[in-house]
Design an enzyme around this catalytic site. Structure first.
Site, PDB file in Angstrom:
ATOM      1  N   HIS A 204       0.826  -1.191   0.018  1.00  0.00           N
ATOM      2  CA  HIS A 204      -0.059   0.063   0.031  1.00  0.00           C
ATOM      3  C   HIS A 204       0.971   1.284  -0.047  1.00  0.00           C
ATOM      4  O   HIS A 204       2.059   0.928   0.489  1.00  0.00           O
ATOM      5  CB  HIS A 204      -0.899  -0.046   1.311  1.00  0.00           C
ATOM      6  CG  HIS A 204      -1.778  -1.093   1.487  1.00  0.00           C
ATOM      7  ND1 HIS A 204      -1.993  -1.738   2.482  1.00  0.00           N
ATOM      8  CD2 HIS A 204      -3.087  -1.298   0.656  1.00  0.00           C
ATOM      9  CE1 HIS A 204      -2.882  -2.403   2.381  1.00  0.00           C
ATOM     10  NE2 HIS A 204      -3.648  -2.322   1.180  1.00  0.00           N
ATOM     11  N   CYS A 296      -2.503   0.055  10.053  1.00  0.00           N
ATOM     12  CA  CYS A 296      -3.144  -0.938   9.546  1.00  0.00           C
ATOM     13  C   CYS A 296      -4.354  -1.335  10.828  1.00  0.00           C
ATOM     14  O   CYS A 296      -5.278  -1.784  10.373  1.00  0.00           O
ATOM     15  CB  CYS A 296      -2.702  -2.052   9.165  1.00  0.00           C
ATOM     16  SG  CYS A 296      -1.318  -1.521   8.044  1.00  0.00           S
TER      17      CYS A 296
HETATM   18  C1  CIR Z   1      -3.291  -8.106   3.350  1.00  0.00           C
HETATM   19  O1  CIR Z   1      -2.522  -8.721   2.760  1.00  0.00           O
HETATM   20  O2  CIR Z   1      -4.528  -7.566   3.096  1.00  0.00           O
HETATM   21  C2  CIR Z   1      -2.936  -8.016   4.848  1.00  0.00           C
HETATM   22  N1  CIR Z   1      -2.289  -9.104   4.944  1.00  0.00           N
HETATM   23  C3  CIR Z   1      -2.233  -6.995   5.320  1.00  0.00           C
HETATM   24  C4  CIR Z   1      -2.998  -5.604   4.988  1.00  0.00           C
HETATM   25  C5  CIR Z   1      -2.038  -4.522   5.571  1.00  0.00           C
HETATM   26  N2  CIR Z   1      -3.015  -3.200   5.607  1.00  0.00           N
HETATM   27  C6  CIR Z   1      -2.498  -2.191   5.665  1.00  0.00           C
HETATM   28  O3  CIR Z   1      -1.353  -1.856   5.382  1.00  0.00           O
HETATM   29  N3  CIR Z   1      -3.440  -1.231   5.984  1.00  0.00           N
END
Ligand code: CIR
Length: 302
Positions: A204, A296
């Site tokens: 992201h 996150c």
């Molecule tokens: C994913 O791949 O969607 C999750 N394992 C990690 C999401 C991380 N979220 C974020 O950076 N906002």
């Protein structure tokens, strides 16, 4: 066609009760006006943080690379509890949503909604396996009296791609966020300048940069991340500081405080003190393994 729309049907599983970690229980019949939503500046204490408990299936969360060392569920839960403890110092109330074993990635709650002022945009996460995570979040945001919009198909948007800076929204076009998702963001927040940025590295936008305050971004010291900042700086006047350790550029600014990942030591504490009144290190090693950072794990609501 994608569009942001107000209102939606409640046709899924029943809404599970909220657990309010601290402060008063939110009453369902409180009117929006009694909650008194207001846009707060960086220096004001937000009213709520939404977090989501770590499911039993967390070690099966999506990862960009195969992990050499698996996720330790017990440690992840300890770290999550500590993260919540810190948040309790920084916001009026922490709302802890129940875990759902059907969604291993559900603690990464940031990806499910973007909130600014009294408006929320419920996302349509880029990873199909995560789409159902938005249900309980959507109901919670409605319950709190926010004006709720949502991203519709074919739009894709992950909250991890949206960075709120000085009245602007920087939005990453990434493997999780597409043009229609960016349009939905612009429709939901018409008063804000939306600045799209191609994410050429990491999962992201906020995987490689975040906001420390005083018109300044903290950015990973890689070529691609620096290029992303150059594009941002063509659209807006922002300074940047660099960190050389992967994952270290995701810090969480809440009110006057910067929460930063402790895994890279305390060397940065004095730097961050130039931007905030208080800095707090938090260890989230098990969430880093799942490609997540500090931002996150919560949705901050002013
Ligand atoms: C994913 O791949 O969607 C999750 N394992 C990690 C999401 C991380 N979220 C974020 O950076 N906002």
């Amino acid at each position: 066609m994608m569009m942001a729309k107000a209102g939606f049907h409640i046709n899924q599983r029943s809404f599970e009760p909220l657990h309010i970690v601290t402060g008063r229980q939110i009453q369902g019949n409180e009117s929006n006006s009694t909650r008194g939503y207001k846009d707060v500046s960086l220096h004001q204490k937000p009213r709520y943080a939404i977090v989501r408990r770590v499911p039993n299936t967390f070690s099966q969360c999506i990862t960009m690379e195969k992990l050499s060392k698996g996720i330790d569920l017990r440690l992840a839960r300890q770290q999550h509890s500590e993260y919540i403890r810190v948040l309790k110092e920084l916001v009026d109330e922490v709302i802890e949503l129940p875990m759902d074993d059907a969604y291993p990635d559900c603690p990464f709650v940031e990806d499910t909604a973007v909130v600014s002022g009294s408006t929320a945009l419920v996302t349509r996460p880029g990873a199909a396996s995560r789409r159902g995570e938005v249900e309980v979040v959507r109901e919670t945001l409605k319950f709190l009296g926010l004006k709720v919009f949502e991203v519709c198909s074919p739009g894709l948007l992950d909250g991890g791609d949206v960075l709120h800076v000085d009245g602007m929204l920087l939005v990453g076009k990434s493997r999780r966020t597409n043009d229609e998702g960016v349009q939905a963001l612009a429709s939901a927040f018409p008063e804000m300048q939306v600045v799209p940025v191609e994410v050429s590295e990491g999962l992201h936008l906020k995987s490689v940069l975040s906001f420390v305050g005083q018109h300044t971004l903290v950015v990973e010291e890689t070529h691609n991340a620096q290029e992303m900042v150059r594009i941002i700086q063509q659209a807006c006047m922002l300074e940047s500081i660099m960190v050389s350790i992967p994952g270290a550029a995701n810090v969480l600014r809440v009110g006057n405080t910067i929460v930063y990942p402790s895994f890279y030591g305390r060397d940065w504490e004095s730097q961050y003190m130039l931007f905030a009144e208080k800095v707090i290190p938090v260890d989230i090693s098990e969430f880093h393994k799942g490609d997540g950072g500090l931002t996150c794990l919560s949705i901050i609501i002013p």
